[in-house]
Design a protein around this motif. Structure first.
Motif, PDB file in Angstrom:
ATOM      1  N   PRO A 180      -5.435  -8.953  -2.464  1.00 48.60           N
ATOM      2  CA  PRO A 180      -4.944  -8.541  -1.149  1.00 48.60           C
ATOM      3  C   PRO A 180      -4.028  -7.330  -1.247  1.00 48.60           C
ATOM      4  N   VAL A 181      -4.059  -6.498  -0.203  1.00 44.44           N
ATOM      5  CA  VAL A 181      -3.166  -5.347  -0.136  1.00 44.44           C
ATOM      6  C   VAL A 181      -2.556  -5.290   1.258  1.00 44.44           C
ATOM      7  N   SER A 182      -1.249  -5.103   1.318  1.00 45.80           N
ATOM      8  CA  SER A 182      -0.550  -4.989   2.592  1.00 45.80           C
ATOM      9  C   SER A 182      -0.836  -3.629   3.208  1.00 45.80           C
ATOM     10  N   LEU A 183      -1.181  -3.650   4.493  1.00 46.26           N
ATOM     11  CA  LEU A 183      -1.417  -2.407   5.223  1.00 46.26           C
ATOM     12  C   LEU A 183      -0.242  -2.077   6.133  1.00 46.26           C
ATOM     13  N   GLY A 184       0.814  -2.884   6.052  1.00 45.94           N
ATOM     14  CA  GLY A 184       1.998  -2.692   6.879  1.00 45.94           C
ATOM     15  C   GLY A 184       1.908  -3.506   8.161  1.00 45.94           C
ATOM     16  N   GLY A 185       3.047  -3.797   8.748  1.00 45.62           N
ATOM     17  CA  GLY A 185       3.107  -4.483  10.024  1.00 45.62           C
ATOM     18  C   GLY A 185       2.559  -5.898  10.014  1.00 45.62           C
ATOM     19  N   GLY A 186       2.508  -6.540   8.853  1.00 45.67           N
ATOM     20  CA  GLY A 186       1.992  -7.896   8.766  1.00 45.67           C
ATOM     21  C   GLY A 186       0.482  -7.979   8.615  1.00 45.67           C
ATOM     22  N   TYR A 187      -0.192  -6.851   8.348  1.00 44.86           N
ATOM     23  CA  TYR A 187      -1.647  -6.823   8.175  1.00 44.86           C
ATOM     24  C   TYR A 187      -1.981  -6.737   6.691  1.00 44.86           C
ATOM     25  N   VAL A 188      -2.985  -7.520   6.289  1.00 44.68           N
ATOM     26  CA  VAL A 188      -3.393  -7.569   4.883  1.00 44.68           C
ATOM     27  C   VAL A 188      -4.914  -7.471   4.817  1.00 44.68           C
ATOM     28  N   GLN A 238     -11.751  -9.398   4.152  1.00 47.18           N
ATOM     29  CA  GLN A 238     -10.968 -10.288   5.003  1.00 47.18           C
ATOM     30  C   GLN A 238      -9.757  -9.516   5.486  1.00 47.18           C
ATOM     31  N   ILE A 239      -9.572  -9.468   6.797  1.00 47.90           N
ATOM     32  CA  ILE A 239      -8.397  -8.833   7.388  1.00 47.90           C
ATOM     33  C   ILE A 239      -7.551  -9.941   7.998  1.00 47.90           C
ATOM     34  N   ASP A 240      -6.301 -10.007   7.590  1.00 46.46           N
ATOM     35  CA  ASP A 240      -5.359 -10.973   8.148  1.00 46.46           C
ATOM     36  C   ASP A 240      -4.305 -10.217   8.930  1.00 46.46           C
ATOM     37  N   GLY A 241      -4.084 -10.660  10.165  1.00 48.64           N
ATOM     38  CA  GLY A 241      -3.056 -10.082  11.012  1.00 48.64           C
ATOM     39  C   GLY A 241      -2.164 -11.186  11.542  1.00 48.64           C
ATOM     40  N   PRO A 242      -1.157 -10.810  12.302  1.00 56.80           N
ATOM     41  CA  PRO A 242      -0.256 -11.817  12.860  1.00 56.80           C
ATOM     42  C   PRO A 242      -1.018 -12.826  13.730  1.00 56.80           C
ATOM     43  N   GLY A 243      -1.205 -14.033  13.215  1.00 56.02           N
ATOM     44  CA  GLY A 243      -1.847 -15.099  13.961  1.00 56.02           C
ATOM     45  C   GLY A 243      -3.365 -15.091  13.966  1.00 56.02           C
ATOM     46  N   TRP A 244      -4.008 -14.256  13.148  1.00 58.19           N
ATOM     47  CA  TRP A 244      -5.476 -14.231  13.114  1.00 58.19           C
ATOM     48  C   TRP A 244      -5.976 -13.801  11.741  1.00 58.19           C
ATOM     49  N   SER A 245      -7.230 -14.126  11.485  1.00 57.23           N
ATOM     50  CA  SER A 245      -7.913 -13.722  10.261  1.00 57.23           C
ATOM     51  C   SER A 245      -9.372 -13.500  10.616  1.00 57.23           C
ATOM     52  N   PHE A 300      -7.731   1.084   1.272  1.00 62.07           N
ATOM     53  CA  PHE A 300      -7.798   0.842   2.706  1.00 62.07           C
ATOM     54  C   PHE A 300      -6.595   1.446   3.419  1.00 62.07           C
ATOM     55  N   VAL A 301      -6.786   1.802   4.682  1.00 60.43           N
ATOM     56  CA  VAL A 301      -5.681   2.200   5.550  1.00 60.43           C
ATOM     57  C   VAL A 301      -5.902   1.578   6.928  1.00 60.43           C
ATOM     58  N   SER A 357       0.824  -1.199   0.000  1.00 63.14           N
ATOM     59  CA  SER A 357       0.000   0.000   0.000  1.00 63.14           C
ATOM     60  C   SER A 357       0.861   1.252   0.000  1.00 63.14           C
ATOM     61  N   ALA A 358       0.743   2.045  -1.054  1.00 56.80           N
ATOM     62  CA  ALA A 358       1.357   3.362  -1.048  1.00 56.80           C
ATOM     63  C   ALA A 358       0.465   4.243  -0.184  1.00 56.80           C
TER      64      ALA A 358
END
Length: 120
Positions: free
Chosen positions: A31-39, A68-75, A117-118, A19-20
């Motif tokens: 999917p788009v990366s939101l930074g910090g391992g979040y998609v 769908q939001i994916d984070g470290p260890g969860w979705s 998204f942000v 994500s710019a």
């Protein structure tokens, strides 16, 4: 008003786009990366009640996108409402813009939608 209707849909394994700041648009299933391992991956347009371009409306309307939001260890799959932050797992997620705009006499195809998204 264009409203996507559901059913089972298979989404291709698209590479995650980085994500710019505030201007990275993705389509459904991308999917788009939101930074910090979040998609964030938009899955379905649940509602699009935006006012048409060139029409004066009492209410501007909104877009609701099942995402769908994916984070470290969860979705988690959530309905994000345009312009309304949603807090989960200690972060706020926001659908800040949806393209294209609504036009009179023109339905938007699911393949034409683009989402921005942000995350806080």
């Amino acid at each position: 008003m264009a409203v996507a209707t559901g059913g089972c849909v298979t989404y291709p394994a698209d590479p995650v786009q980085d994500s710019a700041p505030a201007r990275s648009f993705v389509g459904l299933g991308q999917p788009v990366s939101l930074g910090g391992g979040y998609v964030a991956t938009p899955r379905k347009v649940y509602e699009d009640s935006r006012c048409h371009v060139g029409v004066q409306c009492v209410w501007a309307g909104r877009v609701v996108v099942t995402t769908q939001i994916d984070g470290p260890g969860w979705s988690e799959t959530l309905n994000l409402v345009s312009g309304k932050p949603l807090r989960t797992h200690g972060h706020e997620f926001l659908l800040i813009e949806v393209l294209p705009a609504q036009h009179p006499q023109e339905d938007i195809s699911e393949s034409d939608y683009r989402f921005n998204f942000v995350m806080d």
